[in-house]
Scaffold this motif. Structure first.
Motif, mmCIF file in Angstrom:
data_model
loop_
_atom_site.group_PDB
_atom_site.id
_atom_site.type_symbol
_atom_site.label_atom_id
_atom_site.label_comp_id
_atom_site.label_asym_id
_atom_site.label_seq_id
_atom_site.Cartn_x
_atom_site.Cartn_y
_atom_site.Cartn_z
ATOM 1 N N ARG A 13 0.826 -1.221 0.000
ATOM 2 C CA ARG A 13 0.000 0.000 0.000
ATOM 3 C C ARG A 13 0.855 1.264 0.000
ATOM 4 O O ARG A 13 0.344 2.373 0.014
ATOM 5 N N GLY A 14 2.170 1.080 -0.023
ATOM 6 C CA GLY A 14 3.067 2.225 -0.048
ATOM 7 C C GLY A 14 3.410 2.749 1.333
ATOM 8 O O GLY A 14 4.063 3.783 1.464
ATOM 9 N N GLU A 15 2.975 2.033 2.363
ATOM 10 C CA GLU A 15 3.274 2.445 3.729
ATOM 11 C C GLU A 15 4.539 1.736 4.208
ATOM 12 O O GLU A 15 5.012 0.788 3.585
ATOM 13 N N LEU A 16 5.082 2.224 5.299
ATOM 14 C CA LEU A 16 6.287 1.620 5.860
ATOM 15 C C LEU A 16 5.904 0.539 6.865
ATOM 16 O O LEU A 16 5.243 0.817 7.856
ATOM 17 N N PRO A 17 6.331 -0.706 6.632
ATOM 18 C CA PRO A 17 5.939 -1.806 7.512
ATOM 19 C C PRO A 17 6.866 -2.003 8.717
ATOM 20 O O PRO A 17 6.671 -2.933 9.496
ATOM 21 N N CYS A 18 7.833 -1.138 8.899
ATOM 22 C CA CYS A 18 8.842 -1.366 9.937
ATOM 23 C C CYS A 18 8.217 -1.530 11.327
ATOM 24 O O CYS A 18 8.585 -2.434 12.074
ATOM 25 N N GLY A 19 7.279 -0.674 11.667
ATOM 26 C CA GLY A 19 6.630 -0.765 12.970
ATOM 27 C C GLY A 19 5.873 -2.065 13.126
ATOM 28 O O GLY A 19 5.911 -2.711 14.181
ATOM 29 N N THR A 20 5.201 -2.471 12.059
ATOM 30 C CA THR A 20 4.450 -3.734 12.075
ATOM 31 C C THR A 20 5.390 -4.912 12.248
ATOM 32 O O THR A 20 5.150 -5.799 13.070
ATOM 33 N N VAL A 21 6.474 -4.927 11.472
ATOM 34 C CA VAL A 21 7.441 -6.021 11.545
ATOM 35 C C VAL A 21 8.082 -6.063 12.930
ATOM 36 O O VAL A 21 8.219 -7.134 13.532
ATOM 37 N N TYR A 22 8.434 -4.907 13.459
ATOM 38 C CA TYR A 22 9.059 -4.849 14.781
ATOM 39 C C TYR A 22 8.107 -5.403 15.841
ATOM 40 O O TYR A 22 8.502 -6.206 16.695
ATOM 41 N N ALA A 23 6.849 -5.011 15.777
ATOM 42 C CA ALA A 23 5.859 -5.499 16.742
ATOM 43 C C ALA A 23 5.662 -7.000 16.617
ATOM 44 O O ALA A 23 5.533 -7.707 17.628
ATOM 45 N N LEU A 24 5.650 -7.512 15.383
ATOM 46 C CA LEU A 24 5.497 -8.951 15.173
ATOM 47 C C LEU A 24 6.651 -9.739 15.780
ATOM 48 O O LEU A 24 6.449 -10.748 16.452
ATOM 49 N N VAL A 25 7.864 -9.259 15.544
ATOM 50 C CA VAL A 25 9.032 -9.957 16.066
ATOM 51 C C VAL A 25 9.075 -9.851 17.590
ATOM 52 O O VAL A 25 9.415 -10.818 18.277
ATOM 53 N N THR A 26 8.696 -8.707 18.121
ATOM 54 C CA THR A 26 8.639 -8.545 19.578
ATOM 55 C C THR A 26 7.673 -9.555 20.184
ATOM 56 O O THR A 26 7.989 -10.219 21.184
ATOM 57 N N LYS A 27 6.499 -9.697 19.578
ATOM 58 C CA LYS A 27 5.509 -10.650 20.073
ATOM 59 C C LYS A 27 6.032 -12.085 19.961
ATOM 60 O O LYS A 27 5.859 -12.894 20.873
ATOM 61 N N LYS A 28 6.673 -12.406 18.844
ATOM 62 C CA LYS A 28 7.251 -13.746 18.667
ATOM 63 C C LYS A 28 8.271 -14.040 19.758
ATOM 64 O O LYS A 28 8.301 -15.142 20.318
ATOM 65 N N LEU A 29 9.120 -13.070 20.062
ATOM 66 C CA LEU A 29 10.121 -13.268 21.107
ATOM 67 C C LEU A 29 9.463 -13.499 22.464
ATOM 68 O O LEU A 29 9.917 -14.342 23.241
ATOM 69 N N GLU A 30 8.402 -12.759 22.758
ATOM 70 C CA GLU A 30 7.685 -12.947 24.018
ATOM 71 C C GLU A 30 7.116 -14.359 24.100
ATOM 72 O O GLU A 30 7.225 -15.023 25.141
ATOM 73 N N LEU A 31 6.519 -14.822 23.005
ATOM 74 C CA LEU A 31 5.966 -16.177 22.983
ATOM 75 C C LEU A 31 7.063 -17.231 23.138
ATOM 76 O O LEU A 31 6.883 -18.228 23.851
ATOM 77 N N MET A 32 8.194 -17.006 22.486
ATOM 78 C CA MET A 32 9.305 -17.941 22.607
ATOM 79 C C MET A 32 9.821 -17.987 24.045
ATOM 80 O O MET A 32 10.119 -19.065 24.568
ATOM 81 N N ASP A 33 9.918 -16.819 24.683
ATOM 82 C CA ASP A 33 10.360 -16.774 26.073
ATOM 83 C C ASP A 33 9.417 -17.558 26.977
ATOM 84 O O ASP A 33 9.853 -18.278 27.880
ATOM 85 N N GLU A 34 8.107 -17.444 26.722
ATOM 86 C CA GLU A 34 7.125 -18.200 27.503
ATOM 87 C C GLU A 34 7.295 -19.701 27.273
ATOM 88 O O GLU A 34 7.234 -20.491 28.220
ATOM 89 N N GLU A 35 7.507 -20.086 26.028
ATOM 90 C CA GLU A 35 7.708 -21.499 25.714
ATOM 91 C C GLU A 35 8.982 -22.033 26.362
ATOM 92 O O GLU A 35 8.997 -23.148 26.904
ATOM 93 N N ILE A 36 10.037 -21.241 26.311
ATOM 94 C CA ILE A 36 11.307 -21.652 26.916
ATOM 95 C C ILE A 36 11.132 -21.813 28.423
ATOM 96 O O ILE A 36 11.625 -22.779 29.016
ATOM 97 N N ALA A 37 10.423 -20.887 29.057
ATOM 98 C CA ALA A 37 10.185 -20.982 30.505
ATOM 99 C C ALA A 37 9.396 -22.244 30.841
ATOM 100 O O ALA A 37 9.721 -22.951 31.807
ATOM 101 N N ALA A 38 8.392 -22.548 30.038
ATOM 102 C CA ALA A 38 7.590 -23.752 30.279
ATOM 103 C C ALA A 38 8.433 -25.005 30.086
ATOM 104 O O ALA A 38 8.357 -25.951 30.886
ATOM 105 N N LEU A 39 9.232 -25.035 29.034
ATOM 106 C CA LEU A 39 10.112 -26.187 28.802
ATOM 107 C C LEU A 39 11.156 -26.330 29.911
ATOM 108 O O LEU A 39 11.467 -27.451 30.339
ATOM 109 N N THR A 40 11.681 -25.222 30.377
ATOM 110 C CA THR A 40 12.661 -25.256 31.466
ATOM 111 C C THR A 40 12.038 -25.843 32.726
ATOM 112 O O THR A 40 12.654 -26.679 33.400
ATOM 113 N N LYS A 41 10.804 -25.452 33.021
ATOM 114 C CA LYS A 41 10.110 -25.976 34.196
ATOM 115 C C LYS A 41 9.884 -27.483 34.051
ATOM 116 O O LYS A 41 10.097 -28.248 34.997
#
Length: 87
Positions: A13-41
């Motif tokens: 659409r001609g817009e800059l996706p950087c904010g969207t991509v950054y938010a997506l990766v941030t959310k993915k990292l949060e989910l991965m951290d939760e998964e790692i914590a559960a696996l560690t437990k």
């Protein structure tokens, strides 16, 4: 990955996706951290279980049952919230 598709649509659409991509990766990292914590437990629980099994095996005479499976059933009935939720 549906999330990346939305970022590509933003770019198309001609817009800059950087904010969207950054938010997506941030959310993915949060989910991965939760998964790692559960696996560690879970891993810590298995390490503890192996310690108990080692102790039982050390005092069990050769050819006699050590009751390893009984330890599992004792643990699953000892207030584990997940096993109660499955019942």
């Amino acid at each position: 990955m549906d999330e990346l598709a939305s970022a590509f649509r933003v770019r198309e659409r001609g817009e800059l996706p950087c904010g969207t991509v950054y938010a997506l990766v941030t959310k993915k990292l949060e989910l991965m951290d939760e998964e790692i914590a559960a696996l560690t437990k879970r891993r810590e629980g298995l390490v503890e279980l192996m310690g108990e099994w080692d102790a039982r095996l050390a005092v069990t005479p050769e050819g006699r049952p050590a009751g390893l499976l009984e330890v599992l059933s004792e643990k699953s009935g000892s207030g584990d919230e997940r096993s109660r939720a499955r019942r």
